[in-house]
Design a protein around this motif. Sequence first.
Motif, PDB file in Angstrom:
ATOM      1  N   GLU A   1      78.515 -45.178  55.747  1.00  0.00           N
ATOM      2  CA  GLU A   1      77.555 -44.227  56.292  1.00  0.00           C
ATOM      3  C   GLU A   1      76.283 -44.136  55.460  1.00  0.00           C
ATOM      4  OE1 GLU A   1      79.885 -40.691  56.487  1.00  0.00           O
ATOM      5  OE2 GLU A   1      80.919 -41.312  58.323  1.00  0.00           O
ATOM      6  N   SER A   2      76.354 -44.493  54.182  1.00  0.00           N
ATOM      7  CA  SER A   2      75.167 -44.427  53.332  1.00  0.00           C
ATOM      8  C   SER A   2      74.157 -45.521  53.686  1.00  0.00           C
ATOM      9  CB  SER A   2      75.554 -44.546  51.859  1.00  0.00           C
ATOM     10  OG  SER A   2      75.977 -45.869  51.565  1.00  0.00           O
ATOM     11  N   GLY A   3      74.592 -46.533  54.432  1.00  0.00           N
ATOM     12  CA  GLY A   3      73.687 -47.601  54.853  1.00  0.00           C
ATOM     13  C   GLY A   3      73.524 -48.708  53.839  1.00  0.00           C
ATOM     14  N   SER A   4      74.198 -48.639  52.715  1.00  0.00           N
ATOM     15  CA  SER A   4      74.035 -49.666  51.685  1.00  0.00           C
ATOM     16  C   SER A   4      75.044 -50.804  51.831  1.00  0.00           C
ATOM     17  CB  SER A   4      74.144 -49.035  50.297  1.00  0.00           C
ATOM     18  OG  SER A   4      75.372 -48.357  50.170  1.00  0.00           O
ATOM     19  N   MET A   5      75.861 -50.770  52.869  1.00  0.00           N
ATOM     20  CA  MET A   5      76.863 -51.814  53.090  1.00  0.00           C
ATOM     21  C   MET A   5      76.737 -52.398  54.498  1.00  0.00           C
ATOM     22  SD  MET A   5      80.394 -50.444  51.355  1.00  0.00           S
ATOM     23  CE  MET A   5      81.312 -51.505  52.417  1.00  0.00           C
ATOM     24  N   PRO A   6      76.112 -53.559  54.635  1.00  0.00           N
ATOM     25  CA  PRO A   6      76.022 -54.162  55.969  1.00  0.00           C
ATOM     26  C   PRO A   6      77.355 -54.744  56.463  1.00  0.00           C
ATOM     27  CG  PRO A   6      74.871 -55.520  54.355  1.00  0.00           C
ATOM     28  CD  PRO A   6      75.327 -54.284  53.642  1.00  0.00           C
ATOM     29  N   HIS A   7      78.252 -55.104  55.542  1.00  0.00           N
ATOM     30  CA  HIS A   7      79.579 -55.586  55.929  1.00  0.00           C
ATOM     31  C   HIS A   7      80.601 -55.172  54.872  1.00  0.00           C
ATOM     32  CE1 HIS A   7      79.357 -58.920  53.033  1.00  0.00           C
ATOM     33  NE2 HIS A   7      78.135 -59.107  53.464  1.00  0.00           N
ATOM     34  N   LEU A   8      81.866 -55.416  55.142  1.00  0.00           N
ATOM     35  CA  LEU A   8      82.967 -54.899  54.335  1.00  0.00           C
ATOM     36  C   LEU A   8      82.900 -55.310  52.864  1.00  0.00           C
ATOM     37  CD1 LEU A   8      85.619 -53.332  54.259  1.00  0.00           C
ATOM     38  CD2 LEU A   8      86.799 -55.412  54.901  1.00  0.00           C
ATOM     39  N   PHE A   9      82.476 -56.527  52.579  1.00  0.00           N
ATOM     40  CA  PHE A   9      82.488 -57.006  51.197  1.00  0.00           C
ATOM     41  C   PHE A   9      81.192 -56.718  50.442  1.00  0.00           C
ATOM     42  CE2 PHE A   9      85.596 -59.712  53.405  1.00  0.00           C
ATOM     43  CZ  PHE A   9      86.712 -59.313  52.701  1.00  0.00           C
ATOM     44  N   SER A  10      80.276 -56.003  51.053  1.00  0.00           N
ATOM     45  CA  SER A  10      79.007 -55.681  50.395  1.00  0.00           C
ATOM     46  C   SER A  10      79.185 -54.808  49.164  1.00  0.00           C
ATOM     47  CB  SER A  10      78.064 -54.979  51.375  1.00  0.00           C
ATOM     48  OG  SER A  10      77.747 -55.820  52.438  1.00  0.00           O
ATOM     49  N   TRP A  11      80.237 -54.043  49.120  1.00  0.00           N
ATOM     50  CA  TRP A  11      80.436 -53.162  47.969  1.00  0.00           C
ATOM     51  C   TRP A  11      80.578 -53.945  46.677  1.00  0.00           C
ATOM     52  CZ3 TRP A  11      84.622 -53.064  44.692  1.00  0.00           C
ATOM     53  CH2 TRP A  11      85.744 -53.775  45.093  1.00  0.00           C
ATOM     54  N   LEU A  12      80.954 -55.212  46.762  1.00  0.00           N
ATOM     55  CA  LEU A  12      81.119 -56.023  45.555  1.00  0.00           C
ATOM     56  C   LEU A  12      79.798 -56.235  44.821  1.00  0.00           C
ATOM     57  CD1 LEU A  12      83.615 -58.648  46.991  1.00  0.00           C
ATOM     58  CD2 LEU A  12      84.115 -56.836  45.343  1.00  0.00           C
ATOM     59  N   THR A  13      78.696 -56.163  45.551  1.00  0.00           N
ATOM     60  CA  THR A  13      77.383 -56.394  44.924  1.00  0.00           C
ATOM     61  C   THR A  13      76.653 -55.104  44.584  1.00  0.00           C
ATOM     62  OG1 THR A  13      76.315 -56.520  47.090  1.00  0.00           O
ATOM     63  CG2 THR A  13      77.145 -58.594  46.156  1.00  0.00           C
ATOM     64  N   LEU A  14      77.222 -53.964  44.913  1.00  0.00           N
ATOM     65  CA  LEU A  14      76.563 -52.690  44.638  1.00  0.00           C
ATOM     66  C   LEU A  14      76.662 -52.333  43.158  1.00  0.00           C
ATOM     67  CD1 LEU A  14      77.803 -50.533  47.649  1.00  0.00           C
ATOM     68  CD2 LEU A  14      75.595 -51.667  47.393  1.00  0.00           C
ATOM     69  N   THR A  15      75.636 -51.709  42.662  1.00  0.00           N
ATOM     70  CA  THR A  15      75.642 -51.219  41.279  1.00  0.00           C
ATOM     71  C   THR A  15      76.287 -49.836  41.268  1.00  0.00           C
ATOM     72  OG1 THR A  15      73.503 -50.141  41.472  1.00  0.00           O
ATOM     73  CG2 THR A  15      73.495 -52.462  40.784  1.00  0.00           C
ATOM     74  N   PRO A  16      76.724 -49.363  40.103  1.00  0.00           N
ATOM     75  CA  PRO A  16      77.293 -48.009  40.029  1.00  0.00           C
ATOM     76  C   PRO A  16      76.331 -46.935  40.523  1.00  0.00           C
ATOM     77  CG  PRO A  16      77.759 -49.204  38.014  1.00  0.00           C
ATOM     78  CD  PRO A  16      76.834 -50.062  38.829  1.00  0.00           C
TER      79      PRO A  16
END
Length: 163
Positions: free
Chosen positions: A124-139
Motif C-alpha cells: 500500500e505504500s507504493g514502494s513495491m511494484p512486485h512481491l520481491f521488490s522488498w529485497l531492494t528496499l533500504t531500512p
Amino acid sequence: MRDRLAQLSEWGLGMTAQWSQPVRDEEQVATEVLSVDFPIGRTGKIAVVLNLQPVQLDDKTVRRVNIGSLRRWRESDVIPRDQVIVSLAGQGILRLDRVIWRVAERQYSRPPDETRYTWLKLLESGSMPHLFSWLTLTPEQIATAAGISSVLCVPDNSGTASI
C-alpha cells in the motif's frame, strides 16, 4: 413443518419425524490446554494454535488444534490449563467446540502485534511494484511505510533491509 409431518404420519409414513432430526453421532473428547502458540503465515496472518494434552479421538492422537484468528481466540477466551472439548469436523479436521472449565487465575499469552506482520503495508505504500521488490528496499524506505515498525528493519552489510 409439524403439520406436514403429521399429514405424512397419517399416510403411514411415521418415520418422517425421525428423518427431520439431525444425526449427532460425532465423537467429542475433553482435554487440557498446555500452551497457546501464534504462528505467523507468509502473508502476515496470525493464527492461534492450542497445544493440548494428547488424547485419542476416533483413530487419531490429538495434540494441537488450530482455532483460527486472534479475534476468535479472544472470543473463546482460552488460556493454558483450561479444559476444552474438541471433535472432528469432517474426515480429520479438528474443531474446538467449547471451553468446559476455566482456571481461576487468568494469565493470558501475549500474541504478536497484528500490524507488524503484513505485506499489505509495504504494498500500500507504493514502494513495491512486485512481491520481491522488498529485497531492494533500504531500512529507511521500509520504515516510512505507514504501520511498519522500525524494529522490523535490520540493515545488513549490503545496505538493504532484512526483515
